[in-house]
Design a protein around this motif. Structure first.
Motif, PDB file in Angstrom:
ATOM      1  N   PRO A 110     -13.824   8.466  -3.563  1.00 53.41           N
ATOM      2  CA  PRO A 110     -13.383   7.560  -2.506  1.00 53.41           C
ATOM      3  C   PRO A 110     -12.839   6.235  -3.048  1.00 53.41           C
ATOM      4  CG  PRO A 110     -15.772   7.505  -2.698  1.00 53.41           C
ATOM      5  CD  PRO A 110     -15.302   8.593  -3.625  1.00 53.41           C
ATOM      6  N   THR A 111     -11.936   5.658  -2.292  1.00 51.01           N
ATOM      7  CA  THR A 111     -11.437   4.306  -2.556  1.00 51.01           C
ATOM      8  C   THR A 111     -11.383   3.570  -1.218  1.00 51.01           C
ATOM      9  OG1 THR A 111      -9.146   5.129  -2.366  1.00 51.01           O
ATOM     10  CG2 THR A 111     -10.051   4.896  -4.588  1.00 51.01           C
ATOM     11  N   THR A 112     -11.622   2.276  -1.256  1.00 51.05           N
ATOM     12  CA  THR A 112     -11.558   1.496  -0.023  1.00 51.05           C
ATOM     13  C   THR A 112     -10.127   1.020   0.219  1.00 51.05           C
ATOM     14  OG1 THR A 112     -11.970  -0.641  -1.089  1.00 51.05           O
ATOM     15  CG2 THR A 112     -13.900   0.680  -0.473  1.00 51.05           C
ATOM     16  N   LEU A 113      -9.858   0.625   1.432  1.00 52.08           N
ATOM     17  CA  LEU A 113      -8.544   0.081   1.775  1.00 52.08           C
ATOM     18  C   LEU A 113      -8.249  -1.149   0.922  1.00 52.08           C
ATOM     19  CD1 LEU A 113      -6.013  -0.018   3.562  1.00 52.08           C
ATOM     20  CD2 LEU A 113      -7.359  -1.352   5.220  1.00 52.08           C
ATOM     21  N   ALA A 114      -9.233  -2.011   0.752  1.00 53.06           N
ATOM     22  CA  ALA A 114      -9.034  -3.226  -0.050  1.00 53.06           C
ATOM     23  C   ALA A 114      -8.690  -2.877  -1.489  1.00 53.06           C
ATOM     24  CB  ALA A 114     -10.284  -4.097   0.003  1.00 53.06           C
ATOM     25  N   GLN A 115      -9.354  -1.877  -2.050  1.00 56.36           N
ATOM     26  CA  GLN A 115      -9.066  -1.463  -3.431  1.00 56.36           C
ATOM     27  C   GLN A 115      -7.662  -0.884  -3.552  1.00 56.36           C
ATOM     28  OE1 GLN A 115     -12.371   1.198  -3.784  1.00 56.36           O
ATOM     29  NE2 GLN A 115     -13.760  -0.373  -4.588  1.00 56.36           N
ATOM     30  N   ARG A 116      -7.262  -0.110  -2.554  1.00 55.79           N
ATOM     31  CA  ARG A 116      -5.913   0.473  -2.595  1.00 55.79           C
ATOM     32  C   ARG A 116      -4.852  -0.615  -2.489  1.00 55.79           C
ATOM     33  NH1 ARG A 116      -8.658   4.345   0.609  1.00 55.79           N
ATOM     34  NH2 ARG A 116      -7.784   3.573   2.575  1.00 55.79           N
ATOM     35  N   LYS A 117      -5.052  -1.548  -1.573  1.00 51.49           N
ATOM     36  CA  LYS A 117      -4.067  -2.622  -1.409  1.00 51.49           C
ATOM     37  C   LYS A 117      -3.983  -3.494  -2.656  1.00 51.49           C
ATOM     38  CE  LYS A 117      -3.811  -3.248   3.589  1.00 51.49           C
ATOM     39  NZ  LYS A 117      -3.847  -4.234   4.693  1.00 51.49           N
ATOM     40  N   LYS A 118      -5.133  -3.868  -3.196  1.00 54.16           N
ATOM     41  CA  LYS A 118      -5.141  -4.711  -4.389  1.00 54.16           C
ATOM     42  C   LYS A 118      -4.541  -3.976  -5.578  1.00 54.16           C
ATOM     43  CE  LYS A 118      -8.134  -7.814  -7.044  1.00 54.16           C
ATOM     44  NZ  LYS A 118      -9.521  -8.323  -7.223  1.00 54.16           N
ATOM     45  N   GLY A 119      -4.876  -2.690  -5.717  1.00 52.45           N
ATOM     46  CA  GLY A 119      -4.344  -1.909  -6.822  1.00 52.45           C
ATOM     47  C   GLY A 119      -2.831  -1.763  -6.757  1.00 52.45           C
ATOM     48  N   LEU A 120      -2.314  -1.467  -5.577  1.00 57.00           N
ATOM     49  CA  LEU A 120      -0.857  -1.365  -5.427  1.00 57.00           C
ATOM     50  C   LEU A 120      -0.185  -2.679  -5.781  1.00 57.00           C
ATOM     51  CD1 LEU A 120      -0.098   0.658  -2.161  1.00 57.00           C
ATOM     52  CD2 LEU A 120       0.264   1.368  -4.509  1.00 57.00           C
ATOM     53  N   GLY A 121      -0.746  -3.771  -5.284  1.00 57.83           N
ATOM     54  CA  GLY A 121      -0.145  -5.083  -5.536  1.00 57.83           C
ATOM     55  C   GLY A 121      -0.149  -5.475  -6.997  1.00 57.83           C
ATOM     56  N   LYS A 122      -1.127  -4.993  -7.756  1.00 57.99           N
ATOM     57  CA  LYS A 122      -1.246  -5.336  -9.180  1.00 57.99           C
ATOM     58  C   LYS A 122      -0.451  -4.417 -10.093  1.00 57.99           C
ATOM     59  CE  LYS A 122      -5.377  -5.997 -10.791  1.00 57.99           C
ATOM     60  NZ  LYS A 122      -6.843  -5.857 -11.013  1.00 57.99           N
ATOM     61  N   THR A 123       0.045  -3.301  -9.558  1.00 57.20           N
ATOM     62  CA  THR A 123       0.678  -2.299 -10.414  1.00 57.20           C
ATOM     63  C   THR A 123       1.947  -2.825 -11.068  1.00 57.20           C
ATOM     64  OG1 THR A 123      -0.194  -0.475  -9.088  1.00 57.20           O
ATOM     65  CG2 THR A 123       1.702  -0.003 -10.487  1.00 57.20           C
ATOM     66  N   CYS A 124       2.022  -2.636 -12.378  1.00 55.43           N
ATOM     67  CA  CYS A 124       3.228  -2.939 -13.151  1.00 55.43           C
ATOM     68  C   CYS A 124       3.672  -1.677 -13.879  1.00 55.43           C
ATOM     69  CB  CYS A 124       2.950  -4.048 -14.174  1.00 55.43           C
ATOM     70  SG  CYS A 124       2.477  -5.620 -13.454  1.00 55.43           S
ATOM     71  N   TRP A 125       4.977  -1.491 -13.977  1.00 52.50           N
ATOM     72  CA  TRP A 125       5.506  -0.341 -14.709  1.00 52.50           C
ATOM     73  C   TRP A 125       6.880  -0.730 -15.248  1.00 52.50           C
ATOM     74  CZ3 TRP A 125       3.700   3.045 -17.518  1.00 52.50           C
ATOM     75  CH2 TRP A 125       4.325   4.259 -17.815  1.00 52.50           C
ATOM     76  N   GLY A 126       6.862  -1.246 -16.496  1.00 51.19           N
ATOM     77  CA  GLY A 126       8.062  -1.831 -17.078  1.00 51.19           C
ATOM     78  C   GLY A 126       9.195  -0.846 -17.275  1.00 51.19           C
ATOM     79  N   GLY A 127      10.410  -1.370 -17.176  1.00 52.24           N
ATOM     80  CA  GLY A 127      11.595  -0.557 -17.441  1.00 52.24           C
ATOM     81  C   GLY A 127      12.100   0.221 -16.253  1.00 52.24           C
ATOM     82  N   ARG A 128      11.481   0.040 -15.108  1.00 52.64           N
ATOM     83  CA  ARG A 128      11.930   0.711 -13.892  1.00 52.64           C
ATOM     84  C   ARG A 128      12.373  -0.355 -12.902  1.00 52.64           C
ATOM     85  NH1 ARG A 128       8.766   3.046 -17.872  1.00 52.64           N
ATOM     86  NH2 ARG A 128       8.823   5.308 -17.685  1.00 52.64           N
ATOM     87  N   PHE A 129      13.673  -0.653 -12.921  1.00 54.26           N
ATOM     88  CA  PHE A 129      14.269  -1.712 -12.115  1.00 54.26           C
ATOM     89  C   PHE A 129      13.471  -3.000 -12.269  1.00 54.26           C
ATOM     90  CE2 PHE A 129      16.595  -3.569  -8.585  1.00 54.26           C
ATOM     91  CZ  PHE A 129      17.824  -2.973  -8.746  1.00 54.26           C
TER      92      PHE A 129
END
Length: 431
Positions: free
Chosen positions: A275-294
C-alpha cells in the motif's frame, strides 16, 4: 579485479557476439545460484517511457518507505546508475566484486565450449547479485530490448508487468510491424502476474490482450483520457486524475500518461500487499526527476535535451514543441545512431526548427557521422550545418539563439550526458 578492470572486462565481452535465446543466461545464473529468484519484481517493457515510469514508481515507493531496487539502461550521467537501491548507486567495490565472481563462472562456461555471455547479460547478472544482497522489498526491472528473449526475462512471474507505449523501433531484432514488436514485448507477461498498460495502438493492444488471455493474466488499462492537464510548461505540469490533483516536475506532452500508468500500477500493488498513501504518491510524483527527457539545462535562451531517437518518441517530442514553443525560434542539435530510423525522426520534427546543427555521437561505433546526418536533413530542411564536436555545436547554438529562443538537443541518449556537462561547464565559465 578492481572497478576499472571490471568495466574493461564487460567492454571486452562485446567481441564474442551473442546467441539468440535465454539458454546461456539461464546457465550463467544457475551457476551463480539463481540470485534472481530471491527478489520480487515489477517488470517494465515497451518502446518509449520505460525510464520515466520507473522513475515515478521508484520515487513513490521509496517515499512510502519500501526498500526498492532499480535496474535501467542505458544511463546518461553515470555508468553505475544502472543499478541502485533507495537512491544509492551500487558502489565501485561491490560492482567489481560481482564482476569478479561472474568472470570466474564465465571462464568455466567457455572452457566447456559454452558461448561467452554478452555485456548486457553480465551486467544483468551483477544486478541480480546486488539486489539479492540488498534484500529489496521490490525491484523495478527494465527490459533492455524487446522482452521475450531479453536477459531480464529469466525471472519467474513478476508481481506486476508494466507495458509502456509501443511503437516501431529495433526492427532488425524485433520485427517490422507493430504486432510483431508487441509480441516480443508481451513475452514478459507470465501466468501468475498482473499486467497494466497504456492505451496502445489497436494492433499492439490486440497482441497484449491475446497474450493476457492465453496466460490468464488480468490486463488493466491506464487510459490517458482519465487524466486532465490543468497547467503545463517546459518546467512541469499539473493534472487531475479521479478526484485528486497531482503535480510533476517532468515536462513533455507524454509525461502525464507515464505518471498515470505509474499511479495505476500502484493501485494494483496495493491489492497485493504494497500500500501507498495519497500523500506519499503525491509527494513522490512531485519529487521525481529523470534527466535527459525534455530536461531544461539553461534559461534565456532555453536549452533543452531530450532522448527522442525513434519515430514514436519523435511524435511525442513534436507534440511537446507544439504545446510549449509555438511562434518561437528553435535551433536543433541532432546526433543519431545509423541503425535507427532517423529519417522518420527528421520527417516528424524538421518543420519546427529554424536551423539544425548535426553532430556525431562520440565514442560509439553505431554513430552516424555529422556530415551524413546533415545530408539526410537537407532532404527535408534547407538550413542545416554540421559541426565537429558537441562543444562546437553548443557554441554555435548559443551564437544563433537570442534570449527568447529555444535550443533543443535530441536524437540519441548517448550524447546527452556529455552535452549536459558541456553546457554546465560553459555556464560556470560565463559566471
Amino acid at each position: 579485479m578492481d572497478y576499472q578492470q571490471s568495466r574493461a572486462y564487460i567492454r571486452d565481452a562485446q567481441q564474442y557476439g551473442s546467441v539468440l535465446g535465454l539458454a546461456n543466461m539461464k546457465e550463467l545464473m544457475s551457476r551463480l545460484g539463481n540470485p534472481q529468484d530471491d527478489s520480487r519484481y515489477i517488470h517494465i517493457a515497451g518502446t518509449n517511457g520505460k525510464g520515466s515510469v520507473i522513475a515515478y514508481l521508484y520515487t513513490m515507493l521509496t517515499e512510502a518507505g519500501y526498500h526498492v531496487g532499480r535496474y535501467v539502461s542505458p544511463t546518461i550521467y553515470s555508468y553505475r546508475e544502472r543499478m541502485e537501491v533507495d537512491g544509492t548507486k551500487v558502489s565501485r567495490d561491490k560492482f567489481a566484486g560481482y564482476i569478479t565472481k561472474i568472470s570466474k563462472v564465465i571462464h568455466e562456461m567457455t572452457k566447456e565450449g559454452l558461448p561467452h555471455p554478452t555485456p548486457f547479460e553480465i551486467e544483468t547478472a551483477a544486478a541480480f547479485l546486488f539486489f539479492q544482497e540488498e534484500k529489496c522489498d521490490l525491484v523495478l526491472l527494465e527490459v533492455g530490448m524487446g522482452g521475450d528473449m531479453d536477459a531480464t526475462n529469466i525471472i519467474k512471474a513478476p508481481l506486476l508487468t508494466v507495458i509502456v507505449s509501443i511503437s516501431i523501433d529495433h526492427q532488425g531484432f524485433l520485427g517490422n510491424t507493430l504486432g510483431e514488436i508487441a509480441e516480443k514485448k508481451a513475452g514478459i507477461i507470465k501466468h501468475g502476474c498482473r499486467a497494466v498498460t497504456v492505451t496502445q495502438q489497436p494492433e499492439a493492444m490486440k497482441v497484449l490482450q491475446e497474450t493476457c488471455e492465453r496466460e490468464r493474466v488480468p490486463l488493466h488499462i491506464a487510459d490517458r483520457n482519465e487524466a486532465r492537464v490543468l497547467e503545463a510548461d517546459c518546467f512541469g505540469q499539473t493534472f487531475r486524475y479521479g478526484e485528486e490533483t497531482y503535480e510533476i516536475s517532468l515536462a513533455g506532452a507524454y509525461q502525464t500518461e507515464n505518471a498515470l500508468l505509474a499511479l495505476k500500477a500502484l493501485e494494483l500493488l496495493e491489492n497485493i500487499g504494497f500500500p501507498t498513501t495519497l500523500a506519499q504518491r503525491k509527494k513522490g510524483l512531485g519529487k521525481t526527476c529523470w534527466g535527459g527527457r525534455f530536461t531544461v539545462l539553461h534559461k534565456n535562451p532555453l536549452f533543452i535535451v531530450d532522448g527522442a531517437h525513434n519515430p514514436g518518441a519523435a511524435d511525442m517530442l513534436a507534440a511537446s514543441i507544439s504545446r510549449y514553443f509555438e511562434g518561437r525560434n528553435i535551433y536543433y542539435i541532432m546526433g543519431v545512431f545509423r541503425d535507427k530510423d532517423y529519417r522518420t525522426v527528421i520527417q516528424k520534427t524538421h518543420s519546427y526548427a529554424k536551423k539544425i546543427l548535426t553532430i556525431e555521437t562520440p565514442d560509439n561505433p553505431r554513430a552516424l557521422p555529422a556530415a551524413e546526418l546533415a545530408a539526410a536533413v537537407r532532404e527535408y530542411h534547407p538550413d542545416v550545418e554540421e559541426t565537429d564536436s558537441i562543444s562546437a555545436a553548443v557554441d554555435r547554438a548559443y551564437e544563433l539563439a537570442g534570449p527568447e529562443d529555444v535550443i533543443l538537443a535530441f536524437g540519441s541518449l548517448s550524447f546527452i550526458g556529455e552535452l549536459t556537462k558541456t553546457v554546465r561547464d560553459k555556464e560556470r565559465i560565463k559566471a
